[in-house]
Design an enzyme around this catalytic site. Structure first.
Site, PDB file in Angstrom:
ATOM      1  N   ASN A 118       0.854  -1.187   0.000  1.00 36.80           N
ATOM      2  CA  ASN A 118       0.000   0.000   0.000  1.00 36.80           C
ATOM      3  C   ASN A 118       0.897   1.246   0.000  1.00 36.80           C
ATOM      4  OD1 ASN A 118      -1.425   2.280   1.049  1.00 36.80           O
ATOM      5  ND2 ASN A 118      -3.074   0.933   1.692  1.00 36.80           N
ATOM      6  N   ASP A 162      -0.148   4.500  -0.210  1.00 36.72           N
ATOM      7  CA  ASP A 162      -0.863   5.742   0.121  1.00 36.72           C
ATOM      8  C   ASP A 162       0.030   6.795   0.769  1.00 36.72           C
ATOM      9  OD1 ASP A 162      -3.266   4.761  -0.773  1.00 36.72           O
ATOM     10  OD2 ASP A 162      -3.964   4.125   1.206  1.00 36.72           O
ATOM     11  N   HIS A 207      -5.726   3.627  -1.737  1.00 29.01           N
ATOM     12  CA  HIS A 207      -7.049   3.937  -1.199  1.00 29.01           C
ATOM     13  C   HIS A 207      -7.429   5.339  -1.669  1.00 29.01           C
ATOM     14  CE1 HIS A 207      -9.707   4.258   2.711  1.00 29.01           C
ATOM     15  NE2 HIS A 207     -10.374   4.528   1.620  1.00 29.01           N
ATOM     16  N   ARG A 244      -7.075  12.652   0.703  1.00 32.58           N
ATOM     17  CA  ARG A 244      -5.964  13.091   1.551  1.00 32.58           C
ATOM     18  C   ARG A 244      -4.630  12.477   1.122  1.00 32.58           C
ATOM     19  NH1 ARG A 244      -7.496  10.022   7.143  1.00 32.58           N
ATOM     20  NH2 ARG A 244      -9.459  11.096   6.781  1.00 32.58           N
ATOM     21  N   GLU A 283      -8.769   0.454  -3.045  1.00 30.08           N
ATOM     22  CA  GLU A 283      -9.675   0.481  -1.883  1.00 30.08           C
ATOM     23  C   GLU A 283     -10.614   1.666  -2.032  1.00 30.08           C
ATOM     24  OE1 GLU A 283      -6.414  -1.189   1.356  1.00 30.08           O
ATOM     25  OE2 GLU A 283      -7.286   0.793   1.616  1.00 30.08           O
ATOM     26  N   GLU A 305     -11.110  -9.304   3.456  1.00 30.33           N
ATOM     27  CA  GLU A 305      -9.847  -8.890   4.060  1.00 30.33           C
ATOM     28  C   GLU A 305     -10.126  -8.662   5.534  1.00 30.33           C
ATOM     29  OE1 GLU A 305      -7.197  -6.336   1.982  1.00 30.33           O
ATOM     30  OE2 GLU A 305      -6.439  -5.434   3.831  1.00 30.33           O
TER      31      GLU A 305
HETATM   32  N1  PXP Z   1      -6.019  -3.002   4.175  1.00 29.32           N
HETATM   33  C1  PXP Z   1      -7.007  -2.088   4.177  1.00 29.32           C
HETATM   34  C2  PXP Z   1      -8.350  -2.516   3.701  1.00 29.32           C
HETATM   35  C3  PXP Z   1      -6.774  -0.758   4.592  1.00 29.32           C
HETATM   36  O1  PXP Z   1      -7.785   0.130   4.588  1.00 29.32           O
HETATM   37  C4  PXP Z   1      -5.473  -0.389   4.984  1.00 29.32           C
HETATM   38  C5  PXP Z   1      -5.197   1.023   5.399  1.00 29.32           C
HETATM   39  O2  PXP Z   1      -5.469   1.887   4.354  1.00 29.32           O
HETATM   40  C6  PXP Z   1      -4.475  -1.375   4.925  1.00 29.32           C
HETATM   41  C7  PXP Z   1      -4.770  -2.668   4.543  1.00 29.32           C
HETATM   42  C8  PXP Z   1      -3.051  -1.059   5.257  1.00 29.32           C
HETATM   43  O3  PXP Z   1      -2.933  -0.704   6.597  1.00 29.32           O
HETATM   44  P1  PXP Z   1      -1.555  -0.134   7.129  1.00 29.32           P
HETATM   45  O4  PXP Z   1      -1.281   1.131   6.380  1.00 29.32           O
HETATM   46  O5  PXP Z   1      -1.801   0.078   8.578  1.00 29.32           O
HETATM   47  O6  PXP Z   1      -0.500  -1.185   6.849  1.00 29.32           O
END
Ligand code: PXP
Length: 240
Positions: free
Chosen positions: A9, A11, A45, A51, A72, A153
């Site tokens: 991820n 983001d 996401h 943001r 996401e 998930e």
């Molecule tokens: N899975 C989902 C569905 C999420 O919403 C998030 C956070 O955006 C993550 C995984 C990843 O979480 P983290 O950033 O805490 O590793």
């Protein structure tokens, strides 16, 4: 090769970029480097308030990435339309509250249920694999199957917090194990994510039946010190 897939991820690459309103660091560059470093998919996401990731990031990453993109989104009309247009191969539907720092819990599958079902049906017809982000609770796993999801998930936030605070996590682990077992029995593909670190991912990887981890915050943070390439490789070592 690890048996469990790692979704990276990115983001928070966009969070750093947006902190200055600049064009760098580039989420596209991070996505391509994650791919080169052995990530099995890239997760982004698209939040209502944008943001971190925005629609241009989504468009660019979708067009350049060779491994699957996992988008996401919250179950809203706006996000449904964007996902229908961009056709990401994987979609994970998550709850979203404006004031939250991060996705704080799993979906309430009873809330606006017929709209949620409609979103799932339309996205599946559009050839996206649909995952629902749920708490480690057998009722929600069974309900995800009723809603015709392909995957669940499991929200691992509580489990990870207990580990970080060095508290007893055995009950939470048992809940996750039960949820994973039911998911497998119902022929749902089971994923896990939220708050995962090397340690918590390693413990969870011992549970049979989890097919994919989605990891962001810790992984991007650790990359400041070790680089994205080494951090991804270290995660893959921990979950194999
Ligand atoms: N899975 C989902 C569905 C999420 O919403 C998030 C956070 O955006 C993550 C995984 C990843 O979480 P983290 O950033 O805490 O590793």
């Amino acid at each position: 090769m690890s048996k469990i897939r790692l979704g990276v991820n990115i983001d928070h690459v966009a969070t750093v970029r947006n902190a200055r309103g600049e064009s760098y660091p580039s989420p596209l560059r991070a996505a391509l480097l994650a791919q080169k470093s052995g990530a099995d998919s890239v997760t982004i996401h698209l939040r209502e308030d944008r943001r971190h990731i925005n629609e241009l990031d989504l468009k660019q990453i979708k067009s350049k990435l060779k491994i699957p993109l996992n988008l996401e989104i919250a179950a809203t009309k706006e996000m449904l339309n964007i996902a229908l247009k961009r056709k990401p191969p994987f979609i994970c539907i998550v709850p979203e509250k404006r004031q939250e720092i991060t996705t704080e819990g799993g979906l309430n599958l009873k809330y606006r249920r017929s709209f949620l079902k409609n979103v799932i049906d339309k996205l599946k017809k559009n050839n996206s694999r649909i995952s629902l982000f749920v708490e480690p609770n057998v009722h929600d796993i069974a309900d995800a199957k009723n809603l015709n999801a392909d995957c669940v998930e499991i929200h691992t936030g509580k489990f990870c917090n207990l580990i970080n605070k060095k508290k007893n996590y055995k009950n939470e682990l048992l809940k996750i194990q039960k949820a994973v077992d039911l998911g497998n029995k119902l022929d749902l593909e089971v994923h896990a994510g939220h708050g995962l670190t090397y340690k918590s991912a390693k413990i969870l990887s011992k549970i049979k039946g989890i097919k994919e981890f989605n990891i962001g915050h810790f992984l991007i943070g650790e990359s400041i010190f070790s680089g994205l390439n080494r951090t991804i490789k270290e995660f893959k070592r921990n979950i194999k």
